[in-house]
Design an enzyme around this catalytic site. Sequence first.
Site, PDB file in Angstrom:
ATOM      1  N   LYS A 102      92.500  35.505 -23.927  1.00 27.44           N
ATOM      2  CA  LYS A 102      93.341  34.456 -23.326  1.00 27.44           C
ATOM      3  C   LYS A 102      93.256  33.175 -24.155  1.00 27.44           C
ATOM      4  O   LYS A 102      94.268  32.523 -24.434  1.00 27.44           O
ATOM      5  CB  LYS A 102      92.838  34.198 -21.898  1.00 27.44           C
ATOM      6  CG  LYS A 102      93.804  33.432 -21.030  1.00 27.44           C
ATOM      7  CD  LYS A 102      93.207  33.202 -19.642  1.00 27.44           C
ATOM      8  CE  LYS A 102      93.819  34.057 -18.584  1.00 27.44           C
ATOM      9  NZ  LYS A 102      93.426  33.702 -17.215  1.00 27.44           N
ATOM     10  N   THR A 129      88.439  26.975  -4.967  1.00 27.67           N
ATOM     11  CA  THR A 129      88.279  26.931  -3.515  1.00 27.67           C
ATOM     12  C   THR A 129      86.946  27.570  -3.146  1.00 27.67           C
ATOM     13  O   THR A 129      86.711  28.745  -3.456  1.00 27.67           O
ATOM     14  CB  THR A 129      89.434  27.687  -2.832  1.00 27.67           C
ATOM     15  OG1 THR A 129      90.664  27.098  -3.266  1.00 27.67           O
ATOM     16  CG2 THR A 129      89.336  27.599  -1.323  1.00 27.67           C
ATOM     17  N   ASN A 132      94.831  25.988   4.478  1.00 28.82           N
ATOM     18  CA  ASN A 132      95.376  27.329   4.232  1.00 28.82           C
ATOM     19  C   ASN A 132      95.333  28.193   5.492  1.00 28.82           C
ATOM     20  O   ASN A 132      96.261  28.959   5.767  1.00 28.82           O
ATOM     21  CB  ASN A 132      94.619  28.012   3.082  1.00 28.82           C
ATOM     22  CG  ASN A 132      95.229  27.643   1.741  1.00 28.82           C
ATOM     23  OD1 ASN A 132      96.186  26.867   1.678  1.00 28.82           O
ATOM     24  ND2 ASN A 132      94.704  28.193   0.664  1.00 28.82           N
ATOM     25  N   ALA A 144     110.011  34.148   9.206  1.00 29.80           N
ATOM     26  CA  ALA A 144     109.411  35.451   9.510  1.00 29.80           C
ATOM     27  C   ALA A 144     109.660  36.410   8.352  1.00 29.80           C
ATOM     28  O   ALA A 144     110.628  36.270   7.613  1.00 29.80           O
ATOM     29  CB  ALA A 144     110.030  36.006  10.791  1.00 29.80           C
ATOM     30  N   GLY A 194     100.861  37.053   1.262  1.00 23.83           N
ATOM     31  CA  GLY A 194      99.941  37.638   0.286  1.00 23.83           C
ATOM     32  C   GLY A 194      99.489  36.538  -0.641  1.00 23.83           C
ATOM     33  O   GLY A 194      99.397  35.385  -0.235  1.00 23.83           O
ATOM     34  N   CYS A 252      95.529  33.209  -2.495  1.00 25.01           N
ATOM     35  CA  CYS A 252      94.838  32.184  -1.691  1.00 25.01           C
ATOM     36  C   CYS A 252      94.769  32.487  -0.199  1.00 25.01           C
ATOM     37  O   CYS A 252      93.684  32.552   0.354  1.00 25.01           O
ATOM     38  CB  CYS A 252      95.507  30.836  -1.913  1.00 25.01           C
ATOM     39  SG  CYS A 252      95.211  30.225  -3.574  1.00 25.01           S
ATOM     40  N   LYS A 267      92.541  35.474   1.056  1.00 22.48           N
ATOM     41  CA  LYS A 267      91.152  35.228   0.667  1.00 22.48           C
ATOM     42  C   LYS A 267      90.564  34.034   1.423  1.00 22.48           C
ATOM     43  O   LYS A 267      89.448  34.098   1.941  1.00 22.48           O
ATOM     44  CB  LYS A 267      91.149  34.977  -0.839  1.00 22.48           C
ATOM     45  CG  LYS A 267      90.014  34.192  -1.396  1.00 22.48           C
ATOM     46  CD  LYS A 267      90.105  34.147  -2.897  1.00 22.48           C
ATOM     47  CE  LYS A 267      90.673  32.867  -3.459  1.00 22.48           C
ATOM     48  NZ  LYS A 267      89.882  31.679  -3.227  1.00 22.48           N
ATOM     49  N   LYS A 296     105.410  36.319  -4.101  1.00 25.21           N
ATOM     50  CA  LYS A 296     106.514  35.425  -3.723  1.00 25.21           C
ATOM     51  C   LYS A 296     107.349  35.181  -4.968  1.00 25.21           C
ATOM     52  O   LYS A 296     106.918  35.536  -6.077  1.00 25.21           O
ATOM     53  CB  LYS A 296     106.005  34.124  -3.105  1.00 25.21           C
ATOM     54  CG  LYS A 296     105.236  33.225  -4.061  1.00 25.21           C
ATOM     55  CD  LYS A 296     104.912  31.925  -3.361  1.00 25.21           C
ATOM     56  CE  LYS A 296     104.209  30.967  -4.292  1.00 25.21           C
ATOM     57  NZ  LYS A 296     103.876  29.701  -3.669  1.00 25.21           N
TER      58      LYS A 296
HETATM   59  N1  LIG Z   1      96.369  30.232  -7.698  1.00 30.20           N
HETATM   60  C1  LIG Z   1      96.599  29.340  -6.744  1.00 30.20           C
HETATM   61  O1  LIG Z   1      97.721  29.209  -6.237  1.00 30.20           O
HETATM   62  C2  LIG Z   1      95.492  28.441  -6.261  1.00 30.20           C
HETATM   63  C3  LIG Z   1      95.829  27.291  -5.508  1.00 30.20           C
HETATM   64  C4  LIG Z   1      94.778  26.475  -5.058  1.00 30.20           C
HETATM   65  C5  LIG Z   1      93.467  26.818  -5.317  1.00 30.20           C
HETATM   66  N2  LIG Z   1      93.163  27.949  -6.020  1.00 30.20           N
HETATM   67  C6  LIG Z   1      91.762  28.255  -6.299  1.00 30.20           C
HETATM   68  O2  LIG Z   1      91.487  27.876  -7.644  1.00 30.20           O
HETATM   69  C7  LIG Z   1      90.544  28.809  -8.227  1.00 30.20           C
HETATM   70  C8  LIG Z   1      91.156  29.422  -9.479  1.00 30.20           C
HETATM   71  O3  LIG Z   1      92.306  30.164  -9.097  1.00 30.20           O
HETATM   72  P1  LIG Z   1      93.326  30.749 -10.182  1.00 30.20           P
HETATM   73  O4  LIG Z   1      94.434  31.376  -9.421  1.00 30.20           O
HETATM   74  O5  LIG Z   1      93.598  29.715 -11.195  1.00 30.20           O
HETATM   75  O6  LIG Z   1      92.389  31.896 -10.825  1.00 30.20           O
HETATM   76  P2  LIG Z   1      92.665  32.789 -12.131  1.00 30.20           P
HETATM   77  O7  LIG Z   1      92.016  34.076 -11.867  1.00 30.20           O
HETATM   78  O8  LIG Z   1      94.113  32.714 -12.488  1.00 30.20           O
HETATM   79  O9  LIG Z   1      91.868  32.003 -13.283  1.00 30.20           O
HETATM   80  C9  LIG Z   1      90.473  31.901 -13.330  1.00 30.20           C
HETATM   81  C10 LIG Z   1      90.067  31.795 -14.795  1.00 30.20           C
HETATM   82  O10 LIG Z   1      88.669  31.504 -14.865  1.00 30.20           O
HETATM   83  C11 LIG Z   1      88.131  32.196 -15.974  1.00 30.20           C
HETATM   84  N3  LIG Z   1      86.682  32.285 -15.812  1.00 30.20           N
HETATM   85  C12 LIG Z   1      85.954  33.087 -15.004  1.00 30.20           C
HETATM   86  N4  LIG Z   1      84.635  32.827 -15.147  1.00 30.20           N
HETATM   87  C13 LIG Z   1      84.527  31.835 -16.052  1.00 30.20           C
HETATM   88  C14 LIG Z   1      83.436  31.140 -16.611  1.00 30.20           C
HETATM   89  N5  LIG Z   1      82.173  31.385 -16.249  1.00 30.20           N
HETATM   90  N6  LIG Z   1      83.683  30.177 -17.547  1.00 30.20           N
HETATM   91  C15 LIG Z   1      84.959  29.911 -17.927  1.00 30.20           C
HETATM   92  N7  LIG Z   1      86.028  30.549 -17.420  1.00 30.20           N
HETATM   93  C16 LIG Z   1      85.820  31.494 -16.500  1.00 30.20           C
HETATM   94  C17 LIG Z   1      88.860  33.523 -15.943  1.00 30.20           C
HETATM   95  O11 LIG Z   1      88.766  34.193 -17.194  1.00 30.20           O
HETATM   96  C18 LIG Z   1      90.280  33.078 -15.600  1.00 30.20           C
HETATM   97  O12 LIG Z   1      91.023  32.800 -16.758  1.00 30.20           O
HETATM   98  C19 LIG Z   1      90.221  29.805  -7.119  1.00 30.20           C
HETATM   99  O13 LIG Z   1      89.073  29.379  -6.455  1.00 30.20           O
HETATM  100  C20 LIG Z   1      91.424  29.728  -6.205  1.00 30.20           C
HETATM  101  O14 LIG Z   1      91.104  30.075  -4.885  1.00 30.20           O
HETATM  102  C21 LIG Z   1      94.157  28.763  -6.517  1.00 30.20           C
END
Ligand SMILES: NC(=O)c1ccc[n+]([C@@H]2O[C@H](COP(=O)([O-])OP(=O)(O)OC[C@H]3O[C@@H](n4cnc5c(N)ncnc54)[C@H](O)[C@@H]3O)[C@@H](O)[C@H]2O)c1
Length: 435
Positions: free
Chosen positions: A40, A122, A207, A251, A256, A259, A262, A319
Amino acid sequence: MSERREPIGVIGTGYVGLVTAAGFAHLGSEVFCIDIDADKVARLQAGEVPIYEPGLAEMLAERRDRLHFSTDIADALEHAKLLFVAVGTPPTYSGDADLSAVRAVVDAIPASTSHALVMKSTVPAGTGASIKRVLAEGGKQGIAYVSCPEFLKEGSAVKDFLKPDRVVIGDEGDWAGDAVVELYEPLKAPLVRTDIASAEMVKLASNAFLATKISFINEIANVCEETGADVIEVARGMGLDDRIGHKFLQAGIGFGGSCFPKDVNALKQLAGNSGYHFQLLNAVIEVNELQKRRVIGKLQKHLGSLVGRTVCLLGLAFKPNTDDMREASSLVLSARLQADGATIRVYDPVAEHEARTLIPAVHFAEDALDAVTGADAVVLVTEWAEFLELDWAQVAERMAGTLVLDGRNALDAGAVGAAGLTYEGIGRGAIASSA
Ligand SMILES: NC(=O)c1ccc[n+]([C@@H]2O[C@H](COP(=O)([O-])OP(=O)(O)OC[C@H]3O[C@@H](n4cnc5c(N)ncnc54)[C@H](O)[C@@H]3O)[C@@H](O)[C@H]2O)c1
C-alpha cells in the site's frame, strides 16, 4: 489554504487515515503517513490511491508535496509531535473491538515528552485510560494522549472532513489537546472539548443511535407490509417532526459497513463486560440480521423454490460511492441464495475487485444490463445512481422473469411497473406488487 501549520504523523492509511492526511495537508500541514502494508505504501508513494473515495485522489494530488509515505514510524516521530492513529479496530469473535493494531502502535513509540497519540480509531470507552496505564508502566508517561473520534462517512468522507458537524476532542487539558484544537480551528466546526472517556463514548453512542434509528424504521416497514401502509409515506410524515428528522429513516435490507455493525457490537460488549445488559442494542443487531434475510422470503413468495432460479444482485458495496464490502448485505444475501440453490449474477460499478475474493461462484457481469440478462428476479442491493436511471423496458426485455425487488426503496415503482415488471419494495404495503 496554503499557510504552513503544525506537521503531523498519521499511522494507518486506510479510509480514515488517508482522508485525515489529505485534509490536514490541504489545511497546511506537512503529513507523514505510516502503514505496515508495504505494498500500500509503495502504491501511495507512486501516486496511486488504493481506495475509492470521491474527491480523495484529487485532494491527495493537490498536496503531493506535503504528503510523505513510509513503513517506518521513525519517519513520523522525527518530523511530527502529533501522531494521529487511524489503524483498524475490527471485531473479535467475542464482539469486543480488537485493539491489537492500536497496541502495536503504542509499543512502537519510544519514551518521549514531546509526542502525543491522537486516537482517531474507534475504541471502547476506557481505552485511553488503559493506554495511559500501559504507557506509564513502560516508562513512557511523557507521551500525551488525545481522543479525537472520527465521524466521516464513506462516500462523502472528504466533504465530511472539510465540513464536520462537530469536532470532538477528549484530553487532559494539556498541550496536545490545545494543539489538536488549533489544527481543526480553520474548519470553524462546533467543538466539543471534553474528557477522554466521554469523547470515546460520543463516537460509540452516535453510531449506536443511528443504527437504532435504521432498525426502528425497518421494523416499522415490516409492520407496514402487514397493514398496507407505505413506509416511505410514514417516514415522510415522521421526519417532518423536528425532534425526529428525515435522516436515517430509509427502510431497507439492513445496515452494513465497517462501522455500524462493529461499533454497535462493541458498545453492547463494553456494557456487558461491565455487568450492564444493553437490551436495546441486542434488538437493534437482531433486527438488522433478520432484515437482510427477509429478501429471501420475498423471493420465495414470488418464485417458490429458488433451486435453479437466476437472481441478479445490483450493487455489492455496503452503500453507494464506496468500494467497501465490509459487512455488506450482499455477502449474507449471496451466501443465502447459494445455499438455496440459486444461480447469482452480480454487478457493482466500483466494488467488484473487493467483492471477487469475498463472493465466490457468482457471475460478475460487465454492466447492469448484462447482469439482469436471464434473471428471474433482480434485487437492488446498493442504490448506485446508475441503477436509479436504468431503462426498465430494456431490463424487462433482458430478464427471464418479471420480479424487481427494491432492497433500498430507491427505484421509481411506477417506471418499473410501466415496463411490465413486478415491483416490490421494503415496507411498501399498498404498492408492494404492482404489475
Ligand atoms: N471507515 C470509516 O467509515 C470509519 C469512520 C469513522 C471511524 N472509523 C474507525 O477508524 C479506524 C480505521 O478505519 P479504516 O476504515 O480507515 O480502516 P482500514 O482498514 O481502511 O485502514 C487501517 C490501516 O491501518 C493499517 N495498519 C494496521 N496496523 C498498523 C500498524 N501497527 N501501523 C501502521 N499501520 C497499521 C492497515 O494496514 C490499514 O491500511 C477504525 O477504528 C474504524 O472503526 C472508520
